[in-house]
Scaffold this motif. Structure first.
Motif, PDB file in Angstrom:
ATOM      1  N   VAL A 244       0.796  -1.139   0.050  1.00 40.96           N
ATOM      2  CA  VAL A 244       0.034  -0.068   0.026  1.00 40.96           C
ATOM      3  C   VAL A 244       0.797   1.180  -0.006  1.00 40.96           C
ATOM      4  O   VAL A 244       0.632   2.140  -0.675  1.00 40.96           O
ATOM      5  N   LEU A 245       1.893   1.036   0.802  1.00 45.23           N
ATOM      6  CA  LEU A 245       2.893   2.620   0.778  1.00 45.23           C
ATOM      7  C   LEU A 245       3.357   2.912  -0.565  1.00 45.23           C
ATOM      8  O   LEU A 245       3.763   3.929  -0.845  1.00 45.23           O
ATOM      9  N   ALA A 246       3.542   1.837  -1.555  1.00 50.87           N
ATOM     10  CA  ALA A 246       3.886   2.260  -2.760  1.00 50.87           C
ATOM     11  C   ALA A 246       2.927   2.581  -3.980  1.00 50.87           C
ATOM     12  O   ALA A 246       3.143   2.834  -4.834  1.00 50.87           O
ATOM     13  N   ILE A 247       1.811   2.671  -3.445  1.00 54.09           N
ATOM     14  CA  ILE A 247       0.620   3.001  -4.303  1.00 54.09           C
ATOM     15  C   ILE A 247       0.117   4.607  -3.810  1.00 54.09           C
ATOM     16  O   ILE A 247      -1.145   4.773  -4.412  1.00 54.09           O
ATOM     17  N   ALA A 248       0.883   5.368  -3.386  1.00 55.77           N
ATOM     18  CA  ALA A 248       0.244   6.786  -3.042  1.00 55.77           C
ATOM     19  C   ALA A 248       0.050   7.752  -4.215  1.00 55.77           C
ATOM     20  O   ALA A 248      -0.962   8.290  -4.246  1.00 55.77           O
ATOM     21  N   ASP A 249       0.652   7.458  -5.241  1.00 53.86           N
ATOM     22  CA  ASP A 249       0.401   8.136  -6.698  1.00 53.86           C
ATOM     23  C   ASP A 249       0.363   7.261  -7.695  1.00 53.86           C
ATOM     24  O   ASP A 249       1.249   7.071  -8.395  1.00 53.86           O
ATOM     25  N   LEU A 250      -0.987   6.932  -7.924  1.00 53.84           N
ATOM     26  CA  LEU A 250      -1.178   6.066  -8.895  1.00 53.84           C
ATOM     27  C   LEU A 250      -1.655   6.583 -10.400  1.00 53.84           C
ATOM     28  O   LEU A 250      -2.217   7.580 -10.321  1.00 53.84           O
ATOM     29  N   PRO A 251      -1.080   6.147 -11.523  1.00 55.61           N
ATOM     30  CA  PRO A 251      -1.440   6.432 -12.717  1.00 55.61           C
ATOM     31  C   PRO A 251      -3.030   6.359 -13.015  1.00 55.61           C
ATOM     32  O   PRO A 251      -3.863   5.612 -12.220  1.00 55.61           O
ATOM     33  N   GLU A 252      -3.339   7.208 -13.960  1.00 56.24           N
ATOM     34  CA  GLU A 252      -5.046   7.507 -14.132  1.00 56.24           C
ATOM     35  C   GLU A 252      -5.712   6.052 -14.604  1.00 56.24           C
ATOM     36  O   GLU A 252      -6.606   5.839 -14.185  1.00 56.24           O
ATOM     37  N   HIS A 253      -5.018   5.076 -15.196  1.00 54.50           N
ATOM     38  CA  HIS A 253      -5.884   3.945 -15.740  1.00 54.50           C
ATOM     39  C   HIS A 253      -5.429   2.926 -15.080  1.00 54.50           C
ATOM     40  O   HIS A 253      -5.447   1.513 -15.728  1.00 54.50           O
ATOM     41  N   VAL A 254      -5.693   2.636 -13.823  1.00 54.50           N
ATOM     42  CA  VAL A 254      -5.295   1.413 -12.887  1.00 54.50           C
ATOM     43  C   VAL A 254      -6.496   1.415 -12.000  1.00 54.50           C
ATOM     44  O   VAL A 254      -7.125   2.564 -11.536  1.00 54.50           O
ATOM     45  N   ARG A 255      -6.832   0.144 -11.361  1.00 55.07           N
ATOM     46  CA  ARG A 255      -7.323   0.079 -10.273  1.00 55.07           C
ATOM     47  C   ARG A 255      -6.766  -0.812  -9.370  1.00 55.07           C
ATOM     48  O   ARG A 255      -6.049  -1.664  -9.640  1.00 55.07           O
ATOM     49  N   ILE A 256      -7.269  -0.733  -7.897  1.00 57.36           N
ATOM     50  CA  ILE A 256      -6.717  -1.510  -6.735  1.00 57.36           C
ATOM     51  C   ILE A 256      -7.643  -2.540  -6.449  1.00 57.36           C
ATOM     52  O   ILE A 256      -9.124  -2.364  -6.203  1.00 57.36           O
ATOM     53  N   ILE A 257      -7.055  -3.685  -6.141  1.00 52.35           N
ATOM     54  CA  ILE A 257      -7.844  -4.804  -5.597  1.00 52.35           C
ATOM     55  C   ILE A 257      -7.371  -5.271  -4.302  1.00 52.35           C
ATOM     56  O   ILE A 257      -6.166  -5.657  -4.288  1.00 52.35           O
ATOM     57  N   ALA A 258      -8.082  -5.461  -3.210  1.00 48.36           N
ATOM     58  CA  ALA A 258      -7.381  -5.785  -1.883  1.00 48.36           C
ATOM     59  C   ALA A 258      -7.190  -7.463  -2.178  1.00 48.36           C
ATOM     60  O   ALA A 258      -8.006  -8.054  -2.765  1.00 48.36           O
ATOM     61  N   LEU A 259      -6.562  -7.987  -1.242  1.00 51.67           N
ATOM     62  CA  LEU A 259      -6.039  -9.458  -1.345  1.00 51.67           C
ATOM     63  C   LEU A 259      -6.560 -10.109  -0.232  1.00 51.67           C
ATOM     64  O   LEU A 259      -6.423  -9.748   0.883  1.00 51.67           O
ATOM     65  N   LEU A 260      -6.877 -11.321  -0.424  1.00 47.44           N
ATOM     66  CA  LEU A 260      -7.366 -12.253   0.693  1.00 47.44           C
ATOM     67  C   LEU A 260      -6.660 -13.844   0.412  1.00 47.44           C
ATOM     68  O   LEU A 260      -6.339 -14.059  -0.521  1.00 47.44           O
ATOM     69  N   ASP A 261      -6.679 -14.334   1.618  1.00 49.20           N
ATOM     70  CA  ASP A 261      -6.467 -15.757   1.628  1.00 49.20           C
ATOM     71  C   ASP A 261      -5.039 -16.075   0.908  1.00 49.20           C
ATOM     72  O   ASP A 261      -5.463 -16.866  -0.249  1.00 49.20           O
ATOM     73  N   PRO A 262      -3.936 -15.881   0.980  1.00 49.61           N
ATOM     74  CA  PRO A 262      -3.436 -14.940   2.351  1.00 49.61           C
ATOM     75  C   PRO A 262      -3.597 -13.720   1.917  1.00 49.61           C
ATOM     76  O   PRO A 262      -3.679 -13.099   0.912  1.00 49.61           O
ATOM     77  N   VAL A 263      -3.463 -12.600   3.123  1.00 53.07           N
ATOM     78  CA  VAL A 263      -3.151 -11.350   2.850  1.00 53.07           C
ATOM     79  C   VAL A 263      -1.716 -11.003   3.084  1.00 53.07           C
ATOM     80  O   VAL A 263      -0.983 -11.015   4.185  1.00 53.07           O
ATOM     81  N   PRO A 264      -1.010 -10.711   1.946  1.00 55.12           N
ATOM     82  CA  PRO A 264       0.417 -10.754   2.063  1.00 55.12           C
ATOM     83  C   PRO A 264       0.718  -9.322   2.677  1.00 55.12           C
ATOM     84  O   PRO A 264       0.330  -8.417   2.469  1.00 55.12           O
ATOM     85  N   ALA A 265       1.602  -9.236   3.381  1.00 56.96           N
ATOM     86  CA  ALA A 265       2.032  -7.915   4.168  1.00 56.96           C
ATOM     87  C   ALA A 265       3.683  -7.892   4.369  1.00 56.96           C
ATOM     88  O   ALA A 265       4.221  -9.087   4.685  1.00 56.96           O
ATOM     89  N   ARG A 266       4.162  -6.703   4.346  1.00 52.78           N
ATOM     90  CA  ARG A 266       5.682  -6.662   4.858  1.00 52.78           C
ATOM     91  C   ARG A 266       5.670  -5.993   6.004  1.00 52.78           C
ATOM     92  O   ARG A 266       4.701  -4.888   6.385  1.00 52.78           O
ATOM     93  N   HIS A 267       6.516  -6.111   6.910  1.00 53.95           N
ATOM     94  CA  HIS A 267       6.741  -5.466   8.075  1.00 53.95           C
ATOM     95  C   HIS A 267       7.977  -4.394   7.883  1.00 53.95           C
ATOM     96  O   HIS A 267       8.963  -4.704   7.478  1.00 53.95           O
ATOM     97  N   ILE A 268       7.582  -3.337   8.447  1.00 51.02           N
ATOM     98  CA  ILE A 268       8.644  -2.044   8.187  1.00 51.02           C
ATOM     99  C   ILE A 268       8.983  -1.696   9.510  1.00 51.02           C
ATOM    100  O   ILE A 268       8.143  -1.603  10.593  1.00 51.02           O
ATOM    101  N   TYR A 269      10.278  -1.386   9.873  1.00 50.66           N
ATOM    102  CA  TYR A 269      10.871  -1.180  11.167  1.00 50.66           C
ATOM    103  C   TYR A 269      12.056  -0.444  10.847  1.00 50.66           C
ATOM    104  O   TYR A 269      12.351   0.062   9.932  1.00 50.66           O
ATOM    105  N   ALA A 270      12.492   0.482  11.844  1.00 46.73           N
ATOM    106  CA  ALA A 270      13.813   1.338  11.953  1.00 46.73           C
ATOM    107  C   ALA A 270      14.642   0.797  12.618  1.00 46.73           C
ATOM    108  O   ALA A 270      14.642   0.120  13.833  1.00 46.73           O
ATOM    109  N   LEU A 271      15.982   0.764  12.442  1.00 49.34           N
ATOM    110  CA  LEU A 271      17.346   0.536  12.970  1.00 49.34           C
ATOM    111  C   LEU A 271      17.735   1.735  13.306  1.00 49.34           C
ATOM    112  O   LEU A 271      18.088   2.492  12.759  1.00 49.34           O
ATOM    113  N   VAL A 272      17.821   1.851  14.817  1.00 42.80           N
ATOM    114  CA  VAL A 272      18.369   3.261  15.252  1.00 42.80           C
ATOM    115  C   VAL A 272      19.756   2.961  15.881  1.00 42.80           C
ATOM    116  O   VAL A 272      19.944   2.028  16.979  1.00 42.80           O
ATOM    117  N   ARG A 273      20.626   3.734  15.765  1.00 46.14           N
ATOM    118  CA  ARG A 273      21.968   3.539  16.243  1.00 46.14           C
ATOM    119  C   ARG A 273      21.996   3.864  17.632  1.00 46.14           C
ATOM    120  O   ARG A 273      21.622   4.725  18.177  1.00 46.14           O
TER     121      ARG A 273
END
Length: 294
Positions: A244-273
């Motif tokens: 989802v973070l990568a679709i903030a600025d979508l082109p005009e001629h595309v559509r978005i479909i949510a995914l089920l079974d499974p719902v893929p996801a990436r886990h974002i974290y910060a490494l702090v010195r």
């Protein structure tokens, strides 16, 4: 190295012309002033003062030491001010690593906020998802995508931020374009546009999800980034699965479909010195990111 406090006391004696005058100015006893001047003379191996009537005056060597001491003490004062500013976050340098979609979605607002609160902090941004390995500069705060084989490096602390689900991006005239959500397995017969480099975190999440859904995608275009992949979908060439973070600025001629079974996801974290974790500017960065990802 000469003792700075003794140098300050000696300069006060030279400026006032007497031990008593320096004692009054520094709020010390005359005995304490005399002891500091005597210690400085032993430290330098020079006779710095000579008596004149009821007062004192610097010798030729003493005058040169007093003048040079003034320059050194001013430098020490500047250094002390710099250290104070660094502790309070008013100046310094902060390196932030990020991947492409986080750069587009979060970095402009983050840097603007930092510039407002900490105008003297220089912010360096380092892209960490380019082919060819880790960046040459190890960031102080590094935004990363969790992978299956990784460990927190020594000297850093991991700060979880967000779970970023994936969606399917399809051309607007696609047969599924009018649907809100579908199981990932329903896309098994589609032609896909790749959007990440093989072996990179997004690619890893995608292929775990495809395997869980029971198919391997048929790629017709190997794009190496999400913006290029979106352009191909916009042209009607195929579908692509993106976070989802990568679709903030979508082109005009595309559509978005949510995914089920499974719902893929990436886990974002910060490494702090660890060395900069208490720095106010670093805390501001983490607070801003938590606010954006809440």
């Amino acid at each position: 190295m000469l003792d700075p406090q003794r140098l300050r006391t000696f300069r006060s004696v030279v400026a006032t012309g007497s031990i008593q005058g320096a004692a009054d100015q520094l709020r010390l006893t005359p005995s304490a002033v005399s002891q500091q001047v005597a210690a400085l003379q032993r430290e330098t191996g020079l006779m710095l003062l000579e008596r004149v009537g009821r007062g004192v005056r610097p010798t030729a060597a003493g005058m040169r030491v007093a003048i040079a001491a003034g320059e050194s003490l001013r430098s020490l004062n500047r250094l002390g001010a710099l250290v104070h500013d660094l502790r309070s976050g008013k100046t310094g340098h902060l390196t932030i690593g990020h991947f492409a979609s986080a750069g587009l979605a979060w970095m402009p607002g983050l840097v603007k906020s930092l510039r407002t609160e900490f105008p003297d902090v220089m912010v360096e941004l380092v892209l960490n998802d380019t082919p060819g390995g880790a960046p040459l500069t190890q960031p102080d705060i590094d935004l990363r995508i969790q992978t299956s084989a990784e460990a927190t490096p020594p000297g850093f602390t991991r700060v979880p931020l967000i779970e970023d689900p994936f969606v399917m991006v399809v051309p607007r005239d696609h047969r599924f374009a009018g649907l809100d959500a579908l199981p990932l397995g329903d896309f098994r017969d589609e032609e896909f546009v790749a959007n990440d480099v093989e072996g990179f975190p997004v690619h890893e999440v995608q292929h775990r999800a495809y395997a869980a859904a029971g198919f391997s995608p048929r790629y017709i275009v190997q794009a190496a980034d999400h913006l290029t992949a979106l352009a191909f979908v916009d042209a009607g060439i195929g579908v692509t699965m993106l976070p989802v973070l990568a679709i903030a600025d979508l082109p005009e001629h595309v559509r978005i479909i949510a995914l089920l079974d499974p719902v893929p996801a990436r886990h974002i974290y910060a490494l702090v010195r660890d060395a900069i974790a208490g720095h106010p500017a670093a805390q501001h960065v983490l607070d801003h990111l938590r606010e954006r990802t809440a």
